[in-house]
Scaffold this active site. Structure first.
Site, PDB file in Angstrom:
ATOM      1  N   THR A 192      -0.795  19.889 -21.954  1.00  0.00           N
ATOM      2  CA  THR A 192      -1.688  20.647 -22.828  1.00  0.00           C
ATOM      3  C   THR A 192      -2.238  21.772 -21.994  1.00  0.00           C
ATOM      4  O   THR A 192      -2.426  21.593 -20.794  1.00  0.00           O
ATOM      5  CB  THR A 192      -2.873  19.733 -23.233  1.00  0.00           C
ATOM      6  OG1 THR A 192      -2.370  18.686 -24.064  1.00  0.00           O
ATOM      7  CG2 THR A 192      -3.967  20.475 -23.955  1.00  0.00           C
ATOM      8  N   ARG A 220       1.567  12.187 -35.862  1.00  0.00           N
ATOM      9  CA  ARG A 220       0.716  11.760 -34.747  1.00  0.00           C
ATOM     10  C   ARG A 220      -0.116  12.936 -34.229  1.00  0.00           C
ATOM     11  O   ARG A 220       0.374  14.038 -34.016  1.00  0.00           O
ATOM     12  CB  ARG A 220       1.588  11.201 -33.624  1.00  0.00           C
ATOM     13  CG  ARG A 220       0.800  10.731 -32.379  1.00  0.00           C
ATOM     14  CD  ARG A 220       0.688  11.806 -31.347  1.00  0.00           C
ATOM     15  NE  ARG A 220      -0.002  11.351 -30.131  1.00  0.00           N
ATOM     16  CZ  ARG A 220      -0.410  12.155 -29.151  1.00  0.00           C
ATOM     17  NH1 ARG A 220      -0.182  13.448 -29.244  1.00  0.00           N
ATOM     18  NH2 ARG A 220      -1.024  11.673 -28.100  1.00  0.00           N
ATOM     19  N   VAL A 221      -1.381  12.686 -33.995  1.00  0.00           N
ATOM     20  CA  VAL A 221      -2.284  13.676 -33.416  1.00  0.00           C
ATOM     21  C   VAL A 221      -2.977  13.037 -32.222  1.00  0.00           C
ATOM     22  O   VAL A 221      -3.409  11.886 -32.299  1.00  0.00           O
ATOM     23  CB  VAL A 221      -3.332  14.143 -34.455  1.00  0.00           C
ATOM     24  CG1 VAL A 221      -4.347  15.077 -33.812  1.00  0.00           C
ATOM     25  CG2 VAL A 221      -2.645  14.833 -35.634  1.00  0.00           C
ATOM     26  N   GLY A 222      -3.065  13.771 -31.134  1.00  0.00           N
ATOM     27  CA  GLY A 222      -3.725  13.237 -29.940  1.00  0.00           C
ATOM     28  C   GLY A 222      -5.156  13.721 -29.823  1.00  0.00           C
ATOM     29  O   GLY A 222      -5.850  13.943 -30.822  1.00  0.00           O
ATOM     30  N   ASP A 223      -5.587  13.900 -28.601  1.00  0.00           N
ATOM     31  CA  ASP A 223      -6.978  14.288 -28.346  1.00  0.00           C
ATOM     32  C   ASP A 223      -7.220  15.797 -28.438  1.00  0.00           C
ATOM     33  O   ASP A 223      -8.345  16.243 -28.684  1.00  0.00           O
ATOM     34  CB  ASP A 223      -7.376  13.861 -26.929  1.00  0.00           C
ATOM     35  CG  ASP A 223      -6.504  14.554 -25.874  1.00  0.00           C
ATOM     36  OD1 ASP A 223      -5.268  14.596 -26.048  1.00  0.00           O
ATOM     37  OD2 ASP A 223      -7.058  15.081 -24.886  1.00  0.00           O
ATOM     38  N   THR A 243      -6.227  16.734 -20.404  1.00  0.00           N
ATOM     39  CA  THR A 243      -4.782  16.711 -20.614  1.00  0.00           C
ATOM     40  C   THR A 243      -4.310  15.293 -20.322  1.00  0.00           C
ATOM     41  O   THR A 243      -4.989  14.529 -19.639  1.00  0.00           O
ATOM     42  CB  THR A 243      -4.060  17.734 -19.717  1.00  0.00           C
ATOM     43  OG1 THR A 243      -2.660  17.710 -20.007  1.00  0.00           O
ATOM     44  CG2 THR A 243      -4.264  17.463 -18.248  1.00  0.00           C
ATOM     45  N   GLY A 244      -3.178  14.941 -20.868  1.00  0.00           N
ATOM     46  CA  GLY A 244      -2.656  13.596 -20.651  1.00  0.00           C
ATOM     47  C   GLY A 244      -2.538  12.840 -21.957  1.00  0.00           C
ATOM     48  O   GLY A 244      -2.539  13.443 -23.035  1.00  0.00           O
ATOM     49  N   GLY A 246      -3.289  11.404 -25.040  1.00  0.00           N
ATOM     50  CA  GLY A 246      -4.442  11.686 -25.885  1.00  0.00           C
ATOM     51  C   GLY A 246      -5.123  10.454 -26.445  1.00  0.00           C
ATOM     52  O   GLY A 246      -6.347  10.435 -26.614  1.00  0.00           O
TER      53      GLY A 246
HETATM   54  N1  ASP Z   1      -3.165  15.482 -24.682  1.00  0.00           N
HETATM   55  C1  ASP Z   1      -1.930  15.784 -25.360  1.00  0.00           C
HETATM   56  C2  ASP Z   1      -1.740  14.852 -26.502  1.00  0.00           C
HETATM   57  O1  ASP Z   1      -2.057  13.694 -26.384  1.00  0.00           O
HETATM   58  C3  ASP Z   1      -0.725  15.733 -24.508  1.00  0.00           C
HETATM   59  C4  ASP Z   1      -0.889  16.042 -23.051  1.00  0.00           C
HETATM   60  O2  ASP Z   1      -1.799  16.726 -22.645  1.00  0.00           O
HETATM   61  O3  ASP Z   1      -0.083  15.589 -22.250  1.00  0.00           O
HETATM   62  O4  ASP Z   1      -1.219  15.267 -27.511  1.00  0.00           O
END
Ligand code: ASP
Length: 332
Positions: A192, A220-223, A243-244, A246
């Site tokens: 991200t 699907r939706v993350g953070d 990031t990471g 979510g």
């Molecule tokens: N945070 C993002 C998500 O979960 C992906 C990422 O940053 O790796 O969609």
């Protein structure tokens, strides 16, 4: 769907790292250990900090800040650089699709007054961050999803754009041979761009944009578009972005937590460390996923912390363009 099988991999070598004293040394804090005291790496404003190695994005934001532009314009135009970069397959145009082959984008933006806007699962629009800004400025709402967000974008003059590049399409077709859902730590199939800016007035804004996890379930939706999780700004205190994976960030409302910890007196670094600790404390699987945070306070002091080595960030301020800086991490 198979249980997630995550592979650990650290890709960012020391190549390209700036020389001390601007590099944060890699930490080796064991879980549960008291966070080390860190001194701020950078101070003052205007300044920009962004997740990952995004020199063109931070340079663009800096250009705006240097010309006395607002932090809001800087974060928007900064992350737009990555949204347009087809070589960045984790954001915007060129992003990897979901498991059905659709590129769906998530983004949010937040200004110094606590106004915010977000879009989730947006297709066919190159700049979700700008649509998020329009949601913030031109509607009474905070978030628009899917077809409604897309329709709103067209009404606002955004053009329909094919987001799936040939490269991402070919990789998706190859992925279908196994159809395994395998987010790989720190590397190409998720990430991200989160960006925080302080302008010359010392006002903070932030933006966060992503195509999410590659080959995710449709819908699907993350953070990243969730205010408080992927991004939070409080102009009295500071800002944070993530990031990471979510799902893990959402569970602790990570960015809001970090800003609140700074309000209570923690430095950006200490707050990021505590944010990561909250995630791993209740999560026995933490060795299998990456989460990284960056944060800034009103003085322009920054912090960054993550679970595994390999997460880096970029800072641009009056002292220069330092980058990428390796974030300290918890070694599982
Ligand atoms: N945070 C993002 C998500 O979960 C992906 C990422 O940053 O790796 O969609």
């Amino acid at each position: 769907m198979q249980r997630r099988k995550f592979l650990k991999k650290s890709t960012l070598s020391s190549a390209g790292l700036v020389a001390a004293p601007f590099v944060a040394s890699a930490g080796s804090l064991s879980t549960g250990a008291k966070p080390k005291a860190h001194t701020a790496l950078f101070e003052g404003y205007p300044m920009v900090i962004a997740t990952w190695d995004v020199p063109n994005a931070t340079a663009k934001a800096w250009e705006i800040l240097e010309n006395n532009g607002s932090s809001l314009d800087a974060v928007e135009q900064g992350v737009m650089v990555e949204e347009s970069d087809v070589d960045n397959q984790t954001v915007g145009k060129g992003g990897r699709p979901d498991r059905d082959g659709h590129v769906t984008l998530d983004a949010c933006i937040m200004d110094k007054d606590g106004n915010c806007g977000a879009v989730v699962c947006l297709q066919n629009i190159e700049h979700p961050v700008s649509v998020a800004r329009k949601v913030m400025e031109d509607t009474p709402h905070v978030m628009l999803a899917g077809k409604g967000a897309e329709q709103f974008a067209y009404e606002k003059g955004f053009e329909k754009t094919e987001l799936l590049t040939e490269k991402s399409r070919k990789e998706w077709l190859a992925w279908q041979e196994t159809s395994r859902y395998e987010p790989v730590i720190n590397i190409e199939n998720h990430d991200t761009i989160g960006m925080l800016c302080l302008d010359a007035q010392g006002d903070i804004a932030g933006a966060c944009t992503t195509s999410g996890m590659a080959y995710k379930m449709a819908g699907r939706v993350g953070d990243s578009p969730i205010i408080g999780a992927g991004l939070f700004i409080d102009n009295e205190v500071g800002g944070a972005t993530a990031t990471g994976v979510g799902e893990e960030v959402v569970r602790t409302v990570g960015s809001f937590l970090i800003v609140e910890l700074m309000r209570q007196g923690k430095s950006p670094q200490e707050a990021c460390e505590e944010g990561v600790r909250r995630i791993i404390a209740k999560n026995p699987d933490y060795k299998d996923f990456q989460v990284g945070f960056i944060a800034v306070n009103k003085k322009g002091e920054t912090g960054a912390f993550c679970i595994h080595p390999g997460f880096s960030y970029r800072v641009y301020n009056r002292k220069g363009h330092f980058n990428p800086v390796s974030a300290t991490y918890i070694t599982p």
